[in-house]
Design an enzyme around this catalytic site. Structure first.
Site, PDB file in Angstrom:
ATOM      1  CE  LYS A 102      71.197  37.238  45.709  1.00  0.00           C
ATOM      2  NZ  LYS A 102      69.511  36.074  45.738  1.00  0.00           N
ATOM      3  CE  LYS A 112      69.268  29.713  48.216  1.00  0.00           C
ATOM      4  NZ  LYS A 112      67.391  30.439  49.010  1.00  0.00           N
ATOM      5  CE  LYS A 152      69.275  36.601  54.384  1.00  0.00           C
ATOM      6  NZ  LYS A 152      67.974  35.618  54.920  1.00  0.00           N
TER       7      LYS A 152
HETATM    8  P1  TYM Z   1      64.876  36.152  51.091  1.00  0.00           P
HETATM    9  O1  TYM Z   1      65.345  35.896  52.380  1.00  0.00           O
HETATM   10  O2  TYM Z   1      66.466  36.293  50.177  1.00  0.00           O
HETATM   11  O3  TYM Z   1      65.157  37.881  51.045  1.00  0.00           O
HETATM   12  C1  TYM Z   1      64.377  38.864  51.684  1.00  0.00           C
HETATM   13  C2  TYM Z   1      63.964  39.534  50.545  1.00  0.00           C
HETATM   14  O4  TYM Z   1      64.609  40.532  50.376  1.00  0.00           O
HETATM   15  C3  TYM Z   1      64.905  40.590  48.882  1.00  0.00           C
HETATM   16  N1  TYM Z   1      66.645  40.564  48.475  1.00  0.00           N
HETATM   17  C4  TYM Z   1      67.099  41.219  47.347  1.00  0.00           C
HETATM   18  N2  TYM Z   1      65.935  42.125  46.699  1.00  0.00           N
HETATM   19  C5  TYM Z   1      67.477  43.359  46.455  1.00  0.00           C
HETATM   20  N3  TYM Z   1      68.246  42.979  46.485  1.00  0.00           N
HETATM   21  C6  TYM Z   1      69.103  42.249  46.986  1.00  0.00           C
HETATM   22  N4  TYM Z   1      70.474  41.789  46.632  1.00  0.00           N
HETATM   23  C7  TYM Z   1      68.538  41.318  47.516  1.00  0.00           C
HETATM   24  N5  TYM Z   1      68.508  40.146  48.490  1.00  0.00           N
HETATM   25  C8  TYM Z   1      67.478  39.588  48.710  1.00  0.00           C
HETATM   26  C9  TYM Z   1      64.113  39.157  48.505  1.00  0.00           C
HETATM   27  O5  TYM Z   1      64.215  39.590  47.306  1.00  0.00           O
HETATM   28  C10 TYM Z   1      63.371  39.370  49.939  1.00  0.00           C
HETATM   29  O6  TYM Z   1      62.447  39.843  48.418  1.00  0.00           O
HETATM   30  N6  TYM Z   1      61.710  33.334  49.269  1.00  0.00           N
HETATM   31  C11 TYM Z   1      61.796  34.763  50.598  1.00  0.00           C
HETATM   32  C12 TYM Z   1      61.006  34.783  51.346  1.00  0.00           C
HETATM   33  C13 TYM Z   1      59.469  34.305  51.634  1.00  0.00           C
HETATM   34  C14 TYM Z   1      58.495  34.986  51.078  1.00  0.00           C
HETATM   35  C15 TYM Z   1      57.545  34.210  51.092  1.00  0.00           C
HETATM   36  C16 TYM Z   1      58.859  36.226  50.364  1.00  0.00           C
HETATM   37  C17 TYM Z   1      59.133  33.136  51.556  1.00  0.00           C
HETATM   38  N7  TYM Z   1      58.090  33.225  51.613  1.00  0.00           N
HETATM   39  C18 TYM Z   1      56.431  34.613  51.462  1.00  0.00           C
HETATM   40  C19 TYM Z   1      57.580  36.361  49.951  1.00  0.00           C
HETATM   41  C20 TYM Z   1      56.514  36.172  50.576  1.00  0.00           C
HETATM   42  C21 TYM Z   1      63.212  34.432  50.311  1.00  0.00           C
HETATM   43  O7  TYM Z   1      64.424  33.777  50.456  1.00  0.00           O
HETATM   44  O8  TYM Z   1      63.664  36.043  50.854  1.00  0.00           O
END
Ligand code: TYM
Length: 347
Positions: A210, A126, A213
């Protein structure tokens, strides 16, 4: 000098199992978020005590956007509910509404080591070449994530594969806190729940990237708010190769775009890749893609419709989120009392 993470020893945690996960309200959710995480959120709530958070504190680590943040926060909450998370069974709430997250993140800042965070690949991706111009919050992002999970002593975390390293860090922080403060077994070492064909959904344009967004090409992803036409068009135009589908999983080797479409089909149909290839092996994409589009539309169009209905009534969504924050607070408050006592703060 960075201190090595503590050796991973089995947790002596004896508390109850609890599920926690979260998603950032930065732009709309997509098929990767749905298959990698949301589907598991829904499945787990029937058997587990589940807490699902919209992580707005994480959302300001990159670009702050005060004009749209509250709206995007409601949209993610609406997506949870539209996909089937039931606010009566699960706790659904907004991270900034529960102060335990920031308080515990600070304490964990003093437990985590610089060297651990410097190894985080997501920060490197990032921040790119401009790490020195990134916010301290972006660097510290996984520490806040550990606090999210451990403020509730969550034991299981359903996420996509891209969160694996952050979950390892959460375990290291929990273990080091327990060691440093002579509180064996106080925090559980949370387990990621990653398995399944949806754990890593790739871009529809490039099977090595991947689905995300932040990809500038909207054609690279299926948004949860896309209508039936857009879903069908994007899948029909998805990058493939001129060869027919292989008969076996081994035949997917070196064909990442094909592997991705098979994975998406498998995840949507709730079967494994071998079952999809048993049906489609030897056939061409001219037949497979429309079938995949029909399957995707059948699963996703009702979610988009329900999201529209829910976001049209923000007061009702806010009531759900306020109730969720009260319930989340009630779980975190006694844990944070114990944390303050263990750390030795004046009380
Ligand atoms: P975020 O908002 O980027 O994504 C949310 C969830 O979607 C999953 N994900 C995917 N899974 C499969 N293929 C993809 N291309 C893909 N893109 C996103 C992510 O793995 C995630 O599960 N850091 C986390 C948010 C967070 C969190 C937490 C998660 C903050 N605190 C505590 C678990 C526990 C994140 O940025 O997710």
């Amino acid at each position: 000098m960075s201190e090595a993470p503590p050796a991973s020893t089995p947790s002596s945690y004896l508390g109850p199992a609890r599920v926690f996960s979260g998603m950032q309200p930065t732009g709309g959710l997509h098929l990767g978020n749905y298959l990698g995480a949301l589907v598991k959120f829904v499945r787990l709530q029937d058997t587990q005590d589940c807490i699902y958070c919209v992580v707005d504190l994480h959302a300001i680590t990159a670009d702050a956007n005060p004009a749209t943040l509250a709206q995007q926060t409601r949209e993610v909450a609406a997506a949870y509910i539209a996909a089937g998370v039931d606010p009566k069974k699960s706790v659904i709430f907004v991270q900034s509404a529960v102060l335990a997250h920031t308080e515990l993140a600070w304490i964990f800042n003093c437990v985590a080591r610089m060297g651990w965070l410097e190894r985080m690949t997501q920060f490197k991706d990032k921040a790119g070449k401009h790490a020195e111009r990134s916010s301290v919050g972006l660097f510290d992002y996984p520490v806040l994530q550990a606090a999210d999970i451990l403020a509730y002593k969550a034991t299981h975390v359903p996420v996509g594969e891209d969160q694996k390293q952050h979950l390892e860090l959460s375990r290291d922080i929990a273990q080091k806190f327990n060691n440093d403060f002579a509180a064996p077994g106080f925090f559980p070492l949370p387990e990621p729940l990653i398995q399944g064909p949806g754990a890593r959904i790739m871009s529809l344009r490039d099977g090595k990237k991947k689905m995300s967004k932040s990809d500038p090409s909207d054609a690279s992803r299926i948004n949860l708010t896309d209508d039936a036409d857009a879903i069908a068009q994007k899948l029909k135009r998805a990058t493939t190769d001129p060869h027919p589908l292989p008969e076996t999983v081994e035949g997917l080797e070196g064909r990442p775009e094909v592997e991705n479409l098979i994975g998406i089909y498998a995840a949507l149909a709730n079967v494994d890749a071998a079952a999809v290839l048993a049906e489609w092996g030897g056939k061409g994409f001219g037949a497979f893609k429309p079938a995949l589009a029909d399957l995707a539309v059948a699963r996703l169009a009702p979610i988009a419709g329900e999201m529209r209905r829910l976001t049209a009534d923000p007061a009702a969504l806010d009531a759900i989120l306020r109730d969720g924050a009260d319930r989340a607070n009630a779980i975190a408050a006694p844990i944070m009392d114990d944390v303050r006592r263990i750390v030795g703060f004046w009380r």
